[in-house]
Motif scaffolding. Structure first.
Motif, PDB file in Angstrom:
ATOM      1  N   ARG A  75       0.894  -1.156   0.000  1.00  0.00           N
ATOM      2  CA  ARG A  75       0.000   0.000   0.000  1.00  0.00           C
ATOM      3  C   ARG A  75       0.936   1.210   0.000  1.00  0.00           C
ATOM      4  O   ARG A  75       1.699   1.387   0.942  1.00  0.00           O
ATOM      5  N   ASP A 130     -12.512  -9.413   1.330  1.00  0.00           N
ATOM      6  CA  ASP A 130     -13.674  -8.736   1.917  1.00  0.00           C
ATOM      7  C   ASP A 130     -14.937  -8.841   1.046  1.00  0.00           C
ATOM      8  O   ASP A 130     -16.052  -8.670   1.536  1.00  0.00           O
ATOM      9  N   GLU A 222     -14.608  -7.542  12.150  1.00  0.00           N
ATOM     10  CA  GLU A 222     -13.630  -6.590  12.703  1.00  0.00           C
ATOM     11  C   GLU A 222     -14.109  -5.144  12.541  1.00  0.00           C
ATOM     12  O   GLU A 222     -13.627  -4.246  13.213  1.00  0.00           O
ATOM     13  N   ARG A 253      -6.169 -14.950   5.178  1.00  0.00           N
ATOM     14  CA  ARG A 253      -5.681 -14.501   3.876  1.00  0.00           C
ATOM     15  C   ARG A 253      -4.664 -15.457   3.257  1.00  0.00           C
ATOM     16  O   ARG A 253      -4.253 -15.249   2.112  1.00  0.00           O
TER      17      ARG A 253
HETATM   18  O1  F6P Z   1      -8.915  -5.640   2.735  1.00  0.00           O
HETATM   19  C1  F6P Z   1      -8.459  -6.898   3.078  1.00  0.00           C
HETATM   20  C2  F6P Z   1      -8.091  -6.956   4.539  1.00  0.00           C
HETATM   21  O2  F6P Z   1      -7.661  -8.265   4.830  1.00  0.00           O
HETATM   22  C3  F6P Z   1      -9.195  -6.522   5.507  1.00  0.00           C
HETATM   23  O3  F6P Z   1     -10.111  -7.555   5.763  1.00  0.00           O
HETATM   24  C4  F6P Z   1      -8.400  -6.126   6.703  1.00  0.00           C
HETATM   25  O4  F6P Z   1      -9.084  -5.174   7.483  1.00  0.00           O
HETATM   26  C5  F6P Z   1      -7.166  -5.521   6.109  1.00  0.00           C
HETATM   27  O5  F6P Z   1      -7.028  -6.068   4.809  1.00  0.00           O
HETATM   28  C6  F6P Z   1      -5.912  -5.788   6.887  1.00  0.00           C
HETATM   29  O6  F6P Z   1      -4.862  -5.121   6.289  1.00  0.00           O
HETATM   30  P1  F6P Z   1      -3.324  -5.373   6.605  1.00  0.00           P
HETATM   31  O7  F6P Z   1      -2.905  -6.597   5.860  1.00  0.00           O
HETATM   32  O8  F6P Z   1      -2.635  -4.170   6.115  1.00  0.00           O
HETATM   33  O9  F6P Z   1      -3.207  -5.605   8.073  1.00  0.00           O
END
Ligand code: F6P
Length: 320
Positions: A75, A130, A222, A253
């Motif tokens: 990101r 999501d 969450e 994930r």
């Molecule tokens: O958007 C996908 C996601 O897994 C969300 O469900 C979660 O809130 C976020 O990304 C977590 O992001 P990171 O991997 O930056 O902690």
């Protein structure tokens, strides 16, 4: 219409299982249509830095079954500035990239739209666990994430039942309870607490007290208005039941993508290249009512994904 000779592909935002299957489909379809294809590593950050690698036909062998993304993801705060977008377009131009396929979520599509506006045609492929991208019924990784969470809850149920406990399970979903709702239904949860619905926790206490069962599963998104730690504390205090909290987190994930994620990722990857080779950009590919389709990026971003009210109602009826 721009003539495409060489295109790029990147993954952006949170990774999701099935992104590799989409990369594979993009690469193989590009070769099929006679396009040169390069992989951009680390999302838009890598694009700005020119972090790229050629992707031959065989470079994507044996990745269809792998979670994560071989291209890595990021990101990028720097890309979110007008200068960042400009430098990404310049880098694409220096590398003779005529178009870019972006696998990610809404945030990534906003970036793709800006690149398109500065003359680099882009196609978005929905990839997020999501499933909160409005224009598509389905996004890559959602099915696998659901299955992982359900498998974990099945395990929790065994121990909850043995100890007469209530298990609170926090499920991912940055702003949306869509994943939590499916997980709650598939795991037979007593209640699913999601941001889209004003649940009065009193209802949950009442349900626990009214039931004759000795163990319960409560799924909390969450994104729910109260932190899951707080939900756990309140349920324990108000009902007197021994309660345990499990935050599934990033476990959801990882791992091998489900067959559905692999098939849909492959369809979407193919469709993205099919549009690109025709010189069509500024689109998001999607699956709606089982059909492959595509939308203008802005149109896709403007759509609102509302919660499936019937599904929510059903979740309540069957948990009584
Ligand atoms: O958007 C996908 C996601 O897994 C969300 O469900 C979660 O809130 C976020 O990304 C977590 O992001 P990171 O991997 O930056 O902690």
């Amino acid at each position: 219409m721009a003539k495409m000779r060489k295109i790029g592909v990147l993954t952006s935002g949170g990774d999701s299982p099935g992104m590799n299957a989409a990369i594979r489909a993009v690469v193989r379809s590009s070769h099929y249509f006679g396009l040169e294809i390069v992989g951009v590593r680390y999302g838009y950050q890598g694009l700005m830095q020119g972090d790229m690698m050629p992707l031959g036909m065989r470079s994507v062998s044996s990745i269809i079954q792998r979670g994560g993304t071989i291209l890595h993801t990021a990101r990028s705060a720097e890309f979110a500035t007008p200068e960042g977008v400009k430098s990404a377009v310049c880098m694409a131009c220096d590398n003779e990239i005529d178009g870019l396929i972006v696998i990610g979520g809404d945030g990534s599509f906003r970036g793709a739209k800006e690149l398109s506006e500065l003359g680099l045609p882009t196609i978005g492929i929905p990839g997020t666990i999501d499933n909160d991208i409005s224009c598509t019924d389905y996004s890559i990784g959602f099915d696998t994430a659901c299955n992982i969470a359900v498998e974990a809850i099945d395990r929790l149920r065994d121990t909850s039942e043995s100890h007469n406990r209530c298990s609170i399970v926090e499920v991912m979903g940055h702003r949306s309870g869509i994943l939590a709702l499916d997980v709650g239904i598939a795991s037979g949860a007593l209640a699913v607490l999601i941001p889209e619905k004003e649940w009065d926790l009193q209802q949950v206490y009442n349900m626990i007290e009214a039931h004759e069962k000795s163990h319960y599963i409560v799924v909390v998104s969450e994104a729910y208005k109260l932190p899951s730690q707080e939900v756990k504390k309140l349920i324990e205090e108000k009902t007197g039941m021994a309660t345990r909290l499990t935050v599934l987190g990033h476990i959801q994930r990882g791992g091998a993508p489900s067959a559905l994620d692999r098939v849909n990722a492959t369809k979407l990857g193919y469709r993205a290249v099919d549009l690109m080779r025709k010189g069509i950009g500024n689109r998001v590919v999607a699956i709606r009512s089982d059909l492959l389709t595509d939308f203008d990026i802005q149109e896709a971003l403007d759509m609102k994904k509302s919660l499936d009210e019937v599904l929510f109602k059903i979740s309540q009826v069957v948990s009584m």
